[in-house]
Design a protein around this motif. Structure first.
Motif, PDB file in Angstrom:
ATOM      1  N   GLU A 168       0.821  -1.245  -0.054  1.00 14.05           N
ATOM      2  CA  GLU A 168      -0.028  -0.088  -0.019  1.00 14.05           C
ATOM      3  C   GLU A 168       0.877   1.210   0.089  1.00 14.05           C
ATOM      4  OE1 GLU A 168      -3.162   0.146  -0.235  1.00 14.05           O
ATOM      5  OE2 GLU A 168      -4.083  -1.743   0.889  1.00 14.05           O
ATOM      6  N   PRO A 169       1.651   1.409  -1.188  1.00 14.03           N
ATOM      7  CA  PRO A 169       2.742   2.464  -0.824  1.00 14.03           C
ATOM      8  C   PRO A 169       1.987   3.962  -1.036  1.00 14.03           C
ATOM      9  CG  PRO A 169       2.814   1.648  -2.898  1.00 14.03           C
ATOM     10  CD  PRO A 169       1.960   0.632  -2.157  1.00 14.03           C
ATOM     11  N   THR A 170       0.916   4.215  -1.633  1.00 15.39           N
ATOM     12  CA  THR A 170       0.177   5.482  -1.829  1.00 15.39           C
ATOM     13  C   THR A 170      -0.881   5.622  -0.662  1.00 15.39           C
ATOM     14  OG1 THR A 170      -1.535   4.465  -3.373  1.00 15.39           O
ATOM     15  CG2 THR A 170       0.814   5.248  -4.335  1.00 15.39           C
ATOM     16  N   SER A 171      -0.857   4.638   0.192  1.00 16.28           N
ATOM     17  CA  SER A 171      -2.148   4.896   1.214  1.00 16.28           C
ATOM     18  C   SER A 171      -1.877   5.992   2.006  1.00 16.28           C
ATOM     19  CB  SER A 171      -2.255   3.637   2.094  1.00 16.28           C
ATOM     20  OG  SER A 171      -3.181   3.671   3.012  1.00 16.28           O
ATOM     21  N   GLY A 172      -3.141   6.923   2.065  1.00 19.53           N
ATOM     22  CA  GLY A 172      -3.156   8.182   3.054  1.00 19.53           C
ATOM     23  C   GLY A 172      -2.607   9.218   2.279  1.00 19.53           C
ATOM     24  N   LEU A 173      -1.996   8.950   1.025  1.00 19.13           N
ATOM     25  CA  LEU A 173      -1.193  10.542   0.459  1.00 19.13           C
ATOM     26  C   LEU A 173      -2.314  11.095  -0.594  1.00 19.13           C
ATOM     27  CD1 LEU A 173       2.015   8.655  -0.901  1.00 19.13           C
ATOM     28  CD2 LEU A 173       1.444  10.023   1.220  1.00 19.13           C
ATOM     29  N   ASP A 174      -2.299  12.142  -0.439  1.00 17.46           N
ATOM     30  CA  ASP A 174      -2.994  13.152  -1.401  1.00 17.46           C
ATOM     31  C   ASP A 174      -3.014  12.430  -2.905  1.00 17.46           C
ATOM     32  OD1 ASP A 174      -3.607  14.712   0.588  1.00 17.46           O
ATOM     33  OD2 ASP A 174      -2.204  16.448   0.053  1.00 17.46           O
ATOM     34  N   VAL A 175      -4.072  12.933  -3.806  1.00 21.22           N
ATOM     35  CA  VAL A 175      -4.016  12.521  -5.043  1.00 21.22           C
ATOM     36  C   VAL A 175      -2.836  12.905  -5.745  1.00 21.22           C
ATOM     37  CG1 VAL A 175      -5.635  12.398  -7.028  1.00 21.22           C
ATOM     38  CG2 VAL A 175      -6.594  12.375  -4.806  1.00 21.22           C
ATOM     39  N   SER A 176      -2.612  14.261  -5.858  1.00 20.16           N
ATOM     40  CA  SER A 176      -1.399  14.725  -6.657  1.00 20.16           C
ATOM     41  C   SER A 176      -0.116  13.956  -6.074  1.00 20.16           C
ATOM     42  CB  SER A 176      -1.459  16.213  -6.396  1.00 20.16           C
ATOM     43  OG  SER A 176      -1.216  16.677  -4.799  1.00 20.16           O
ATOM     44  N   VAL A 177       0.019  13.835  -4.728  1.00 19.62           N
ATOM     45  CA  VAL A 177       1.075  13.209  -4.316  1.00 19.62           C
ATOM     46  C   VAL A 177       1.351  11.770  -4.880  1.00 19.62           C
ATOM     47  CG1 VAL A 177       2.547  12.491  -2.375  1.00 19.62           C
ATOM     48  CG2 VAL A 177       1.171  14.849  -2.441  1.00 19.62           C
ATOM     49  N   GLN A 178       0.144  11.171  -4.819  1.00 18.24           N
ATOM     50  CA  GLN A 178       0.039   9.374  -5.374  1.00 18.24           C
ATOM     51  C   GLN A 178       0.428   9.638  -6.819  1.00 18.24           C
ATOM     52  OE1 GLN A 178      -3.505   7.507  -4.786  1.00 18.24           O
ATOM     53  NE2 GLN A 178      -3.979   8.125  -2.770  1.00 18.24           N
ATOM     54  N   ALA A 179       0.020  10.540  -7.703  1.00 22.35           N
ATOM     55  CA  ALA A 179       0.362  10.356  -8.873  1.00 22.35           C
ATOM     56  C   ALA A 179       1.755  10.554  -9.114  1.00 22.35           C
ATOM     57  CB  ALA A 179      -0.369  11.356  -9.791  1.00 22.35           C
ATOM     58  N   ARG A 180       2.356  11.669  -8.665  1.00 21.71           N
ATOM     59  CA  ARG A 180       3.675  11.646  -8.818  1.00 21.71           C
ATOM     60  C   ARG A 180       4.668  10.463  -8.137  1.00 21.71           C
ATOM     61  NH1 ARG A 180       5.640  16.916  -5.524  1.00 21.71           N
ATOM     62  NH2 ARG A 180       7.752  16.355  -6.519  1.00 21.71           N
ATOM     63  N   LEU A 181       4.095   9.820  -7.105  1.00 20.64           N
ATOM     64  CA  LEU A 181       4.569   8.706  -6.574  1.00 20.64           C
ATOM     65  C   LEU A 181       4.773   7.469  -7.361  1.00 20.64           C
ATOM     66  CD1 LEU A 181       6.270   7.603  -4.205  1.00 20.64           C
ATOM     67  CD2 LEU A 181       4.105   6.843  -3.259  1.00 20.64           C
ATOM     68  N   LEU A 182       3.471   7.421  -8.185  1.00 18.78           N
ATOM     69  CA  LEU A 182       3.282   6.130  -9.164  1.00 18.78           C
ATOM     70  C   LEU A 182       3.988   6.373 -10.297  1.00 18.78           C
ATOM     71  CD1 LEU A 182      -0.450   5.731  -8.719  1.00 18.78           C
ATOM     72  CD2 LEU A 182       1.244   4.003  -8.009  1.00 18.78           C
ATOM     73  N   ASP A 183       4.050   7.554 -10.816  1.00 17.96           N
ATOM     74  CA  ASP A 183       4.992   7.925 -12.100  1.00 17.96           C
ATOM     75  C   ASP A 183       6.515   7.591 -11.749  1.00 17.96           C
ATOM     76  OD1 ASP A 183       2.916   8.940 -13.558  1.00 17.96           O
ATOM     77  OD2 ASP A 183       3.308  10.838 -13.281  1.00 17.96           O
ATOM     78  N   LEU A 184       6.883   7.766 -10.358  1.00 14.86           N
ATOM     79  CA  LEU A 184       8.230   7.440 -10.055  1.00 14.86           C
ATOM     80  C   LEU A 184       8.537   6.116  -9.984  1.00 14.86           C
ATOM     81  CD1 LEU A 184      11.253   8.022  -8.891  1.00 14.86           C
ATOM     82  CD2 LEU A 184       9.962   8.018  -6.646  1.00 14.86           C
TER      83      LEU A 184
END
Length: 606
Positions: A525-541
């Motif tokens: 669950e690496p994106t759990s609890g993160l804002d949508v914009s932060v999630q998008a950047r993390l997933l792109d990474l």
């Protein structure tokens, strides 16, 4: 006829207790530097007065011995006098303030300036015997680290000192490696005394009463202080002589002499000071000081680099005041190799066979399976997602694959070298080596995967140190490169993750898990609890790292959008089992199972 007087037991402790302590001492001598548990007893003095040292002294002291007690170098403090009088009363042994006359020396945090000789025993009072405690508070884990000889963590503290101050600032209780094996805390002795421990002809015993631990260094044993190749260990130095006896190259105490703050510097070792002053007054040749001993006994591993060389290394660091921007002072190596390029080429040759092969695997919690009958193959460069609601078995599956949980049925095989190896057949040492060298794990809560009060650079550099890297400059440069790659600027690498937002913490965690070049990464669950914009950047990474480096990834999530964005295949889980699997687009666009249809429709309705 009167009854014979009952003689009080020699040395205060009963014989059974002495045998317990002596057995622990024998084990400590047989395994230098290893902490041996023992049944510590109550003794008639406050904790902190050296109850462990007193028990060790009581176990080895005999009526023919002469005892010397040192308290921070002095022989006349309340602590030293009280312990000396205690043993005079209960053991019937002689006491002395002379290092030369003593056969047993009990010390609180100093080693005498007069070199010790064969036949002498020095007993150290130890408050905290575990050198790893302040970075790893779990005792079960520190024992495991000692057993498996995993000491990279000890270098993290030294790394932090250099990043902050420009040099290793630890001046007492400086960690040492004994006989090339165990890392040991030499009690809070100043680092000035560390070289005296190496190849000492005396038997060195360490007792921690409150912690119930004993350890030892036999005579003529290698004791090496830890350090980096470019920042080796350097003991404290004093430029001025003692203002009482004139000794040079000895450990000095600062003594305040007036209300205005005036000070004088005098020998910490009162016996050495008094003998030296008396000898000089009488025109007698003075006994060689400990500095001469240190000059004649070289530390294991060779001498330190020349002063000019060390100065050049230190010049590459920023001044002490510029702690936050410490990385700016280090020059990049010319034409740095892109991390992972060689590994990527090698992995391309492995595409013909799976990296991970799972067959009918399951894990049991008591009489209930948390996950069972799971089968799949994972290939290099592939991302596999496990999706489902809370309690569906996703995290159990991840724990089982990463060997944090046992495999109670079926099998999990991993490509180790040229063969698919059954993971359950590997030892704990071999599994932990995989964690250090080939597997990464990104936790849902970054605090579980990071040391929150160690700098970002220290966190990313720790896996390199765990794998044997010992050059501070290269470790720091690699850490800086990877932090920049996950969009964390160099000027923030000396800040701790505790000061970072959630998305930045996860990026530090990803950098930490990529710096050593793993082949397989598990993500919970690496994106759990993160804002949508932060999630998008993390997933792109994550997506770019997978594409560039050929990583194999197993990710579990309850968010179908995450699975759609980064995974090639998806497995839908419910009640511990897999109810649907296939290519991600097919599973999410054309779900066959009723539960999968419900999951997809709930996302569309939301």
């Amino acid at each position: 006829m009167s009854e014979p007087r009952i003689v009080y037991n020699e040395g205060y402790l009963d014989e059974q207790t002495k045998r317990v302590v002596r057995r622990a001492l024998l084990k400590g001598v047989a395994i230098p530097g290893f902490q041996v548990p023992f049944a510590s007893r109550e003794v008639p003095m406050p904790r902190g007065w050296g109850t462990g040292g007193v028990q060790v002294t009581a176990a080895v002291l005999g009526p023919d011995d002469t005892l010397k007690v040192i308290d921070q170098g002095a022989d006349d403090t309340t602590n030293a006098v009280s312990i000396r009088q205690f043993f005079e009363k209960v053991a019937g042994s002689r006491s002395t303030t002379s290092t030369v006359e003593a056969t047993v020396i009990q010390t609180r945090h100093r080693i005498p300036e007069t070199p010790l000789v064969e036949g002498q025993i020095i007993v150290f009072q130890v408050p905290i015997p575990e050198p790893l405690r302040f970075l790893e508070p779990r005792e079960t884990e520190t024992r495991r680290l000692h057993a498996l000889e995993e000491y990279g963590l000890m270098y993290v503290k030294l790394y932090e000192d250099i990043a902050r101050y420009g040099h290793i600032a630890k001046t007492y209780d400086y960690p040492v490696r004994v006989n090339g094996r165990y890392v040991m805390a030499p009690s809070p002795t100043p680092s000035f005394d560390n070289p005296k421990m190496h190849q000492s002809p005396a038997l060195q015993l360490f007792g921690a009463g409150r912690e119930k631990r004993i350890y030892a260094v036999p005579p003529y044993t290698d004791v090496a202080s830890l350090g980096f190749e470019d920042f080796p260990f350097e003991p404290q130095r004093f430029t001025q002589p003692c203002e009482i006896c004139g000794s040079e190259g000895v450990y000095l105490d600062e003594v305040i002499i007036d209300d205005a703050g005036g000070a004088m510097y005098v020998c910490s070792d009162t016996d050495h000071c008094e003998r030296t002053a008396a000898a000089r007054a009488g025109g007698v040749q003075v006994v060689a000081s400990a500095s001469a001993l240190r000059a004649s006994v070289q530390q294991p591993g060779g001498s330190a680099p020349p002063v000019a060389e060390r100065s050049r290394a230190a010049a590459e660091l920023p001044p002490v005041g510029a702690r936050r921007g410490a990385a700016a002072g280090l020059k990049r190596p010319q034409q740095p190799a892109e991390p992972g390029r060689a590994e990527r080429d090698a992995r391309g040759r492995e595409l013909a066979e799976p990296l991970l092969s799972v067959t009918g695997a399951g894990h049991r919690y008591g009489d209930r399976f948390g996950c069972r009958d799971v089968s799949f193959d994972l290939w290099p460069g592939e991302v596999l997602a496990g999706v489902g609601e809370s309690g569906s078995g996703k995290s159990t599956l991840l724990g089982m694959l990463s060997q944090r949980l046992t495999v109670d049925e079926g099998s999990i095989r991993y490509r180790h070298g040229d063969d698919l190896v059954e993971l359950s057949s590997l030892s704990e040492r071999e599994i932990r080596r995989l964690w250090r060298t080939e597997w990464g794990f990104v936790h849902q809560n970054a605090a579980d995967g990071l040391r929150m009060h160690v700098s970002a650079g220290g966190n990313v550099g720790e896996p390199l140190m765990a794998n044997g890297a010992r050059h501070y400059g290269r470790i720091r440069e690699q850490a800086a490169q990877w932090l920049e790659r996950v969009e964390i600027p160099r000027e923030r690498m000396d800040e701790t993750p505790a000061t970072f937002a959630g998305g930045m913490r996860q990026r530090v965690q990803i950098a930490r898990n990529r710096v050593f070049g793993p082949r397989l990464v598990f993500m919970d669950e690496p994106t759990s609890g993160l804002d949508v914009s932060v999630q998008a950047r993390l997933l792109d990474l994550i997506r770019s790292l997978v594409a560039d480096l050929g990583l194999a990834v197993v990710i579990v999530t309850h968010d179908l959008a995450v699975a759609r964005l980064i995974s090639h295949r998806t497995r839908v889980m419910k009640d511990g089992g897999v109810i649907e699997s296939g290519l991600t687009d097919r599973v999410l666009d054309d779900p066959q199972a009723a539960y999968t249809q419900l999951l997809v429709s709930s996302i569309l309705q939301g």
